[in-house]
Motif scaffolding. Sequence first.
Motif, PDB file in Angstrom:
ATOM      1  N   ASP A   1      10.944   2.384  -8.533  1.00  0.00           N
ATOM      2  CA  ASP A   1      10.518   1.595  -9.688  1.00  0.00           C
ATOM      3  C   ASP A   1       9.905   0.255  -9.302  1.00  0.00           C
ATOM      4  O   ASP A   1       9.170  -0.334 -10.097  1.00  0.00           O
ATOM      5  N   THR A   2      10.219  -0.248  -8.101  1.00  0.00           N
ATOM      6  CA  THR A   2       9.802  -1.610  -7.746  1.00  0.00           C
ATOM      7  C   THR A   2       8.763  -1.613  -6.627  1.00  0.00           C
ATOM      8  O   THR A   2       7.597  -1.344  -6.892  1.00  0.00           O
ATOM      9  N   TYR A   3       9.151  -1.866  -5.393  1.00  0.00           N
ATOM     10  CA  TYR A   3       8.169  -2.133  -4.339  1.00  0.00           C
ATOM     11  C   TYR A   3       8.289  -1.196  -3.135  1.00  0.00           C
ATOM     12  O   TYR A   3       7.779  -1.483  -2.059  1.00  0.00           O
ATOM     13  N   GLY A   4       8.994  -0.084  -3.320  1.00  0.00           N
ATOM     14  CA  GLY A   4       9.051   0.927  -2.274  1.00  0.00           C
ATOM     15  C   GLY A   4       9.799   0.499  -1.027  1.00  0.00           C
ATOM     16  O   GLY A   4       9.587   1.051   0.047  1.00  0.00           O
ATOM     17  N   GLY A   5      10.679  -0.486  -1.173  1.00  0.00           N
ATOM     18  CA  GLY A   5      11.471  -0.940  -0.029  1.00  0.00           C
ATOM     19  C   GLY A   5      10.972  -2.217   0.596  1.00  0.00           C
ATOM     20  O   GLY A   5      11.673  -2.822   1.412  1.00  0.00           O
TER      21      GLY A   5
ATOM     22  N   VAL B   1       4.657   8.255   1.671  1.00  0.00           N
ATOM     23  CA  VAL B   1       3.480   7.818   2.426  1.00  0.00           C
ATOM     24  C   VAL B   1       3.915   6.825   3.499  1.00  0.00           C
ATOM     25  O   VAL B   1       4.621   5.844   3.212  1.00  0.00           O
ATOM     26  N   THR B   2       3.482   7.086   4.729  1.00  0.00           N
ATOM     27  CA  THR B   2       3.728   6.188   5.851  1.00  0.00           C
ATOM     28  C   THR B   2       2.420   5.512   6.244  1.00  0.00           C
ATOM     29  O   THR B   2       1.435   6.200   6.540  1.00  0.00           O
ATOM     30  N   ILE B   3       2.421   4.196   6.209  1.00  0.00           N
ATOM     31  CA  ILE B   3       1.239   3.415   6.565  1.00  0.00           C
ATOM     32  C   ILE B   3       1.465   2.743   7.917  1.00  0.00           C
ATOM     33  O   ILE B   3       2.550   2.196   8.175  1.00  0.00           O
ATOM     34  N   GLU B   4       0.454   2.795   8.768  1.00  0.00           N
ATOM     35  CA  GLU B   4       0.500   2.045  10.023  1.00  0.00           C
ATOM     36  C   GLU B   4      -0.101   0.668   9.788  1.00  0.00           C
ATOM     37  O   GLU B   4      -1.228   0.538   9.301  1.00  0.00           O
ATOM     38  N   TYR B   5       0.677  -0.348  10.101  1.00  0.00           N
ATOM     39  CA  TYR B   5       0.239  -1.740   9.960  1.00  0.00           C
ATOM     40  C   TYR B   5      -0.108  -2.311  11.333  1.00  0.00           C
ATOM     41  O   TYR B   5       0.535  -1.983  12.336  1.00  0.00           O
ATOM     42  N   GLU B   6      -1.107  -3.179  11.354  1.00  0.00           N
ATOM     43  CA  GLU B   6      -1.463  -3.902  12.577  1.00  0.00           C
ATOM     44  C   GLU B   6      -1.639  -5.375  12.216  1.00  0.00           C
ATOM     45  O   GLU B   6      -2.416  -5.716  11.321  1.00  0.00           O
ATOM     46  N   ASN B   7      -0.875  -6.218  12.868  1.00  0.00           N
ATOM     47  CA  ASN B   7      -0.885  -7.659  12.573  1.00  0.00           C
ATOM     48  C   ASN B   7      -0.640  -7.930  11.097  1.00  0.00           C
ATOM     49  O   ASN B   7      -1.250  -8.808  10.484  1.00  0.00           O
ATOM     50  N   GLY B   8       0.266  -7.139  10.487  1.00  0.00           N
ATOM     51  CA  GLY B   8       0.659  -7.352   9.109  1.00  0.00           C
ATOM     52  C   GLY B   8      -0.269  -6.759   8.073  1.00  0.00           C
ATOM     53  O   GLY B   8       0.003  -6.863   6.872  1.00  0.00           O
TER      54      GLY B   8
ATOM     55  N   THR C   1       6.846   2.937 -18.733  1.00  0.00           N
ATOM     56  CA  THR C   1       7.341   2.381 -17.465  1.00  0.00           C
ATOM     57  C   THR C   1       8.241   3.353 -16.711  1.00  0.00           C
ATOM     58  O   THR C   1       8.535   3.130 -15.535  1.00  0.00           O
ATOM     59  N   ALA C   2       8.678   4.421 -17.381  1.00  0.00           N
ATOM     60  CA  ALA C   2       9.750   5.253 -16.830  1.00  0.00           C
ATOM     61  C   ALA C   2       9.338   6.074 -15.613  1.00  0.00           C
ATOM     62  O   ALA C   2      10.192   6.604 -14.919  1.00  0.00           O
ATOM     63  N   ALA C   3       8.033   6.214 -15.356  1.00  0.00           N
ATOM     64  CA  ALA C   3       7.596   6.926 -14.149  1.00  0.00           C
ATOM     65  C   ALA C   3       6.411   6.194 -13.540  1.00  0.00           C
ATOM     66  O   ALA C   3       5.673   5.508 -14.241  1.00  0.00           O
ATOM     67  N   TYR C   4       6.255   6.327 -12.230  1.00  0.00           N
ATOM     68  CA  TYR C   4       5.124   5.787 -11.455  1.00  0.00           C
ATOM     69  C   TYR C   4       5.168   4.265 -11.325  1.00  0.00           C
ATOM     70  O   TYR C   4       4.135   3.636 -11.100  1.00  0.00           O
ATOM     71  N   GLY C   5       6.363   3.689 -11.424  1.00  0.00           N
ATOM     72  CA  GLY C   5       6.541   2.275 -11.109  1.00  0.00           C
ATOM     73  C   GLY C   5       6.343   1.355 -12.295  1.00  0.00           C
ATOM     74  O   GLY C   5       5.549   1.612 -13.186  1.00  0.00           O
ATOM     75  N   HIS C   6       7.092   0.274 -12.281  1.00  0.00           N
ATOM     76  CA  HIS C   6       6.983  -0.750 -13.328  1.00  0.00           C
ATOM     77  C   HIS C   6       5.944  -1.809 -12.969  1.00  0.00           C
ATOM     78  O   HIS C   6       5.580  -2.619 -13.829  1.00  0.00           O
ATOM     79  N   PHE C   7       5.465  -1.786 -11.739  1.00  0.00           N
ATOM     80  CA  PHE C   7       4.560  -2.834 -11.260  1.00  0.00           C
ATOM     81  C   PHE C   7       3.309  -2.217 -10.634  1.00  0.00           C
ATOM     82  O   PHE C   7       3.314  -1.075 -10.205  1.00  0.00           O
TER      83      PHE C   7
ATOM     84  N   MET D   1       0.801  -1.231   0.000  1.00  0.00           N
ATOM     85  CA  MET D   1       0.000   0.000   0.000  1.00  0.00           C
ATOM     86  C   MET D   1       0.836   1.284   0.000  1.00  0.00           C
ATOM     87  O   MET D   1       0.484   2.247  -0.703  1.00  0.00           O
ATOM     88  N   PRO D   2       1.944   1.370   0.737  1.00  0.00           N
ATOM     89  CA  PRO D   2       2.675   2.652   0.753  1.00  0.00           C
ATOM     90  C   PRO D   2       3.145   3.089  -0.637  1.00  0.00           C
ATOM     91  O   PRO D   2       3.008   4.254  -0.992  1.00  0.00           O
ATOM     92  N   ILE D   3       3.679   2.178  -1.434  1.00  0.00           N
ATOM     93  CA  ILE D   3       4.203   2.568  -2.747  1.00  0.00           C
ATOM     94  C   ILE D   3       3.069   2.874  -3.717  1.00  0.00           C
ATOM     95  O   ILE D   3       3.171   3.795  -4.536  1.00  0.00           O
ATOM     96  N   ILE D   4       1.958   2.142  -3.643  1.00  0.00           N
ATOM     97  CA  ILE D   4       0.826   2.419  -4.532  1.00  0.00           C
ATOM     98  C   ILE D   4       0.264   3.816  -4.264  1.00  0.00           C
ATOM     99  O   ILE D   4       0.019   4.601  -5.196  1.00  0.00           O
TER     100      ILE D   4
END
Length: 387
Positions: free
Chosen positions: A252-256, A171-178, A357-363, A139-142
Amino acid sequence: MGNETYLFTSESVTEGHPDKVADAVSDSILDAIMAQDRNCRVACETLVTTGLAFIAGEITTDCYVDMPHVARETIRDIGYHSSQMGFDWQTCSVITSIDQQSPDIAQGTTAKMGMDQGAGDQGLMFGFACDETPEMMPMPIIFAHKLCQRLTTVRKNGALDFLRPDGKSQVTIEYENGAPRRVDTVVIAAQHKPDVSHADLKEAIIEEVIKKVIPRNMVDGDTRYYINATGRFVIGGPMGDCGLTGRKIIVDTYGGQGSHGGGCFSGKDPSKVDRSGSYMARHIAKNVVAAGVAKKCEVQIAYAIGVARPVSVLVDLMGTGKIPHRRVRDIVTEVFDLRPRAIIEYLDLLRPIYRKTAAYGHFGRTEPEFTWEHTNMADVIREKAGI
């Protein structure tokens, strides 16, 4: 992470960010060559700085492409059309320094015709997917990508006519139980004309960008917004920072989240497994998750230069699998042919599709050109897994 609450942050950048300008020029040149020569070998690197675009790399092709023209058209499309921005598609210098692909590499990737075409280099590639968004992306990278896309949309359609092309989001997302629970923090840095006040810019971006992207149910009274936190962002783009192809590989990929093998994608034709192998690894991971075999999946593929078959394949279900991961790996190697030529044919990669593909992610994209996002093998995997 276990049963706990934690924060995870990802960032994205707009197409006017200097590194993304460089990626776009490299991929536009690749597209222009591939439109004429499907058998090209392209490794195109671009550097942009104040008033200058420098194009270098190794390119082997039988066709002619006017690279300075392609570079200028790309820069114009992004929106750098005024010398006031320190970068202008009409007046910037464009320098090219192109060599042919080394014959030592070519003999391993071209001389072996058919499915035994060897990998263009050694290396390791990762693909990742999870079930926390419809795109099967973290969710953070999307959210970060969608904020940057929205910044570009409202700039180009005139809704926020004080914006300039450069910009970033975080974007910082708070996760709870994954599972993602709420948006904790949104950071936006948007380049702008000098005559807009910080207060007006901040209000406009919250209303026309953030609120149009972030779902209302993910925001609460504790969600924080940082908009142009220095107070001013007039000088940006290649004038503000030097841009280089391949410097935004996490964007470009999964935001870490997940792993990264280190190789960039832009400017490389699909004989380079940095690109085609990473696309295939994402395709596999997404189909495993779409099949309901796991909530998360990471795939690693590794190659030796000039050798067609991968030296290793790893499927990691990250503790979320319904069947043993070794069984999933067996299914993956049975269902998917991971030789470079087979990947290129299966994903239909010998097309001029790479500028998008050059902007806003390849995935996590829905455009029809993004064949690696298709979940066409999910039913096959599900059936073989006995789910």
